[in-house]
Design an enzyme around this catalytic site. Sequence first.
Site, short mmCIF file in Angstrom:
data_model
loop_
_atom_site.label_atom_id
_atom_site.label_comp_id
_atom_site.label_asym_id
_atom_site.label_seq_id
_atom_site.Cartn_x
_atom_site.Cartn_y
_atom_site.Cartn_z
CB SER A 128 -0.90 -0.01 1.24
OG SER A 128 -1.52 1.25 1.43
CE1 TYR A 153 -4.20 -2.06 4.78
CE2 TYR A 153 -3.55 0.19 4.24
CZ TYR A 153 -3.92 -1.09 3.84
OH TYR A 153 -3.98 -1.39 2.50
#
Length: 336
Positions: A128, A153
């Site tokens: 990501s 995350y």
Amino acid sequence: MPKILVTGAAGFIGFHLSQRLLHLGYEVLGVDNINNYYDVTLKQSRLDQLVNFSNFEFQKIELGDKTLTLAIFDQFKPEIVIHLAAQAGVRYSLSNPYAYVDSNLAAFVNILEGCRHHNVKHLVYASSSSVYGANTKVPFSINDSVDHPVSLYAATKRANELMAYTYSHLYKIPTTGLRFFTVYGPWGRPDMAYFSFTRNILSGQPIDIFNNGDMRRDFTYIDDVIEGVIRVMARPPKSDYPKEHSDSIYNAPPYKLYNIGNNQPVKLLYFIEVLEDCLQMKAEKRFLPMQPGDVLETYADIDELMQDTGFKPKMTIENGLSYFVDWYRNYYLKVL
């Protein structure tokens, strides 16, 4: 053609990728736990399209379960694994950290172990743009330091990259990590801003604009993302063995990282203007301060991906949002 395991097949990117692979004639096993992080009906609607293909099989499993995950490898014997399953969401990680440990860390170890013991020729996995944290140098390069994540995350995604490196080094498993930049488009995730903006504007509800709109995102259309994944999939990285260190720790493992982005960051307020034009409705805007875990800007340096694969994003934000709105109206409102 090689057999391909796609994890997160009921998810946004996993669905589109599986569909593309099936059209190309690959045999695909899709797995997903179909959790309730967002609308399960939407996930099932995606799957309903995939199961119409004779070369597609689906299994619902928790990848955090070692026994079940390794059984998938034993039974299907994939040659390529594309691991997209994960617990997504920056803000959700603030209130539900253990979901990220189970889905993003334990599950990834199980995938790596499956690849290790079953001679998988290439593992492609989702990272990501969040790994860049509060980096201020733009565009973000894969050579930048990413040691200061600002959300759990992001930390789990960076951990995945490091875990993959270790397995590539120890067991010579070709692995490629893809740092996705704000993927959007039809069949997208309802927790993403553009999706919730659309829903609220159509229902006459205000939209929340964080940091008073002073943000930029490298919005990347789903078709461009899938094209990038397909190109990367076909190019497993090779080990680089310097002759003077042929049997030493200096051997470079078969490991790569790429950014997949549009390479053209868009101001959030302009993005909203385009969405309003597509909807032919004005938004009621509620300006709010910056949220924990958010970043001011994302901007992908994709030079290496372009050089290695010929990838080049094609979709403009104006056309991409128009396609999304058309899909949204048809799926949720049943009007064109």
